[in-house]
Design a protein around this motif. Structure first.
Motif, short mmCIF file in Angstrom:
data_model
loop_
_atom_site.label_atom_id
_atom_site.label_comp_id
_atom_site.label_asym_id
_atom_site.label_seq_id
_atom_site.Cartn_x
_atom_site.Cartn_y
_atom_site.Cartn_z
N PHE A 1 0.84 -1.20 0.00
CA PHE A 1 0.00 0.00 0.00
C PHE A 1 0.88 1.25 0.00
N LEU A 2 0.60 2.16 -0.89
CA LEU A 2 1.37 3.40 -1.05
C LEU A 2 2.86 3.10 -1.21
N MET B 1 -4.59 -2.66 3.02
CA MET B 1 -5.15 -1.39 2.57
C MET B 1 -4.89 -1.22 1.08
N ARG C 1 -10.28 6.52 -9.83
CA ARG C 1 -10.67 6.38 -11.23
C ARG C 1 -11.42 7.65 -11.64
N SER D 1 -13.00 6.71 -6.15
CA SER D 1 -11.83 7.06 -5.34
C SER D 1 -12.05 6.37 -4.01
N ASP D 2 -11.85 5.09 -4.01
CA ASP D 2 -12.16 4.26 -2.84
C ASP D 2 -10.92 3.98 -2.02
N LEU D 3 -11.05 4.15 -0.73
CA LEU D 3 -10.04 3.64 0.19
C LEU D 3 -10.59 2.33 0.74
N LEU E 1 -14.60 2.87 1.43
CA LEU E 1 -15.22 4.19 1.56
C LEU E 1 -14.64 5.07 0.48
N GLY E 2 -15.50 5.73 -0.26
CA GLY E 2 -14.98 6.53 -1.35
C GLY E 2 -15.90 7.66 -1.74
N VAL E 3 -15.54 8.30 -2.83
CA VAL E 3 -16.29 9.45 -3.34
C VAL E 3 -16.53 9.23 -4.83
N GLY F 1 4.63 0.98 0.14
CA GLY F 1 5.32 0.70 1.39
C GLY F 1 5.59 1.92 2.24
N ALA F 2 4.99 3.06 1.89
CA ALA F 2 5.23 4.29 2.64
C ALA F 2 4.69 4.19 4.07
N ILE F 3 3.70 3.35 4.24
CA ILE F 3 3.14 3.13 5.57
C ILE F 3 3.44 1.71 5.98
N ASP F 4 4.01 1.55 7.14
CA ASP F 4 4.37 0.23 7.62
C ASP F 4 3.14 -0.40 8.29
#
Lengths: 154, 395
Positions: free
Chosen positions: B76-77, B89, B94, B121-123, B138-140, B79-82
């Motif tokens: 995810f990202l 995640m 889109r 734009s879903d997380l 959850l997205g928009v 690997g920016a977030i451990d």
């Protein structure tokens, strides 16, 4: 006149004009937000189903699908200027809408027995695009700020 | 250019990610879905294995022969977030831009203007804790997907929650889930406008339903059945459909899977007709890779509708051939047909569809589609030309 101006679609979404009922209500001075059936063959609306005679008159006056509100307002203005009476009942389409009647000659749009479609969503929120975008952004920011330094990750 | 001609426009771009299912992965000997997706029947949140495969197998320059094992850049990202090992995640974004025609009073096209749609734009997140697993998104969106809205803005901009469920694995082969989830039915594909997905309301865009599901996966057998309790995001309750959807499939070899799907739902008021309605859909599907790099997908569904006392029998079918010309470059031919009432005089509708998809680099793919037909299974519609281009990415 093309039957539909649904010009493009994406694999993730089809054309939608979710703002049109509210625009129609405001512009025509209706007492309720009309069901999609005033323009579409189904209450759910959606691309390819805008086949009611009334919407044909709007298409002929420049309406396009896909949420182009300005084209709906413009087409309604032209419809009023042309005094169009789609169902031939002697009442112009704009007068019919203002009275809560169906310009296609169908059942009342705003009366006690009017057909109303489902409503979606469980929050009365998102009055503008800003709120949901900010909410998602804040969540991402929160997650990003939890990042630990590289040394701690090893 | 006269507007009476069939309209042909090009959608410019969209950004997004594989919250999607790629049923043509059977061409790479993947008959199942649970290896790559948290949803046992495919689509949505990727597993660690799915993320690695998305890096290694899909893009040009990857491929099974590359032999490279993706590192933290698959995470995810990048690997920016451990993240802890139990947490998954994924961010899917889109969007779509396309030219919109403007017309004069006679309906002739007088010009073009650009439009922009944020389709997704879903997380997404999920967890695995012992025998328990879950996922949520959850997205928009700026347009559409109304059945997944959790806000109610007429502007079209809304928060969406497409899926949220928790599950328990009583054994390795079984998963019991409860929540809002994709309907197990037919070929699990991201192309929600295909007749077989749209008319049966089994797409992964916004057609998810609340309920309890049991999924089974054992050797070549896959099956799932969902007891449908209704979409909690539609109201009033009269519009919520109850019933079941399910499928069972068998893969006797690595290159073929055959299955049967079935769905029956009933609602006091149908979201389309506003009248009481019982819907049924039943039919077979197949995924087959007859040659290296070639996948054939097919589905045929018999439709039965009892709408306020009026009954009708219809049919929807799909045939799709995906050919991976070179690693990461796909050419796809699709034909589909649909008739909501075989007994009336109105002919059905059909669409011929040609697509190209290029997985340019890991997490990014470009897709161009050209089709002639109708966007919806609504007999009587005139066919038109459509074209679109998409660019997807995920993090």
């Amino acid at each position: 006149m093309p039957p539909f101006f649904a010009a493009a679609l994406a694999l993730g979404t089809a054309w939608a004009s979710p703002s049109y009922p509210a625009v129609l209500q405001d512009t025509a001075g209706m007492s309720c937000t009309p069901s999609c059936i005033v323009c579409h063959a189904t209450a759910a609306g959606g691309a390819g189903t805008a086949s009611q005679p009334f919407v044909g008159a709007l298409f002929a006056r420049g309406l396009v699908g896909g949420g182009a509100d300005e084209t709906l307002v413009s087409a309604l203005g032209q419809l009023d200027a042309d005094a169009v009476d789609t169902d031939g009942d002697g009442q112009t389409d704009l007068d019919a809408l203002a009275a809560g009647a169906d310009p296609n000659g169908g059942a009342d749009l705003c009366g006690a027995g009017a057909l109303t479609g489902p409503t979606y969503g469980c929050l009365q929120a998102a009055p503008s695009p800003t709120a949901p975008v900010l909410a998602l952004g804040a969540l991402l920011l929160t997650l990003t700020r939890r990042r630990r330094p590289l040394s701690a990750r090893r | 250019m006269m507007a009476s001609a069939a309209l042909f426009t090009v959608a410019l771009f969209s950004l997004g990610g594989p919250a999607y299912a790629y049923p043509w992965m059977i061409a790479h000997d993947y008959t199942g879905c649970a290896q790559c997706h948290v949803d046992p029947s495919g689509a949505g949140l990727l597993t660690d294995y799915g993320r690695a495969l998305g890096m290694q197998l899909l893009p040009t320059g990857g491929g099974e022969a590359s032999g490279e094992t993706p590192g933290p850049e698959k995470d995810f990202l990048r690997g920016a977030i451990d993240l802890p090992s139990w947490l998954l995640m994924q961010a899917d974004v889109r969007s779509l831009g396309y030219p919109m025609p403007t017309t004069d009073a006679a309906g002739d096209i007088t010009g073009w203007s650009g439009r922009f749609i944020l389709m997704q734009s879903d997380l997404r997140s999920g967890f695995k804790a012992g025998d328990f697993v879950g996922a949520a998104s959850l997205g928009v969106v700026s347009d559409g997907a109304s059945a997944a809205w959790i806000s109610s803005s007429d502007s079209g901009w809304n928060l969406v929650a497409r899926e949220y469920w928790a599950g328990w694995r009583p054994s390795k082969a079984l998963l019991v889930r409860a929540g809002r989830m994709n309907l197990p039915f037919g070929v699990r594909t991201e192309e929600h406008t295909q007749y077989v997905r749209a008319i049966t309301r089994t797409s992964t865009n916004a057609d998810q339903q609340g309920g309890v599901a049991v999924a089974v996966q054992r050797k070549g057998l896959r099956a799932e059945i969902l007891g449908i309790a209704g979409n909690p995001q539609v109201s009033p309750d009269a519009f919520r459909e109850r019933g079941y959807a399910g499928f069972a499939s068998w893969a006797p070899k690595k290159n073929i899977e055959v299955g049967l799907s079935s769905l029956i739902t009933t609602a006091e008021a149908d979201i389309g007709t506003l009248a009481p309605r019982t819907r049924q859909a039943h039919g077979p599907f197949v995924r087959w890779s007859p040659l290296d790099g070639v996948a054939v997908l097919a589905e045929a569904d018999l439709l039965r509708s009892a709408d306020d006392g009026l009954t009708s029998t219809g049919a929807a079918s799909l045939a799709e051939v995906d050919w991976e010309l070179i690693n990461g470059v796909h050419v796809r031919g699709i034909g589909q047909h649909c008739d909501t009432d075989l007994g009336d005089a109105e002919a059905g509708v059909a669409t011929a569809w040609l697509a190209g998809q290029w997985f340019i680099v890991p997490r990014v793919d470009l897709r161009v589609d050209v089709l002639h037909g109708t966007l919806q299974c609504a007999p009587g519609l005139d066919p038109s030309w459509y074209a679109l281009g998409q660019l997807h990415f995920y993090l």
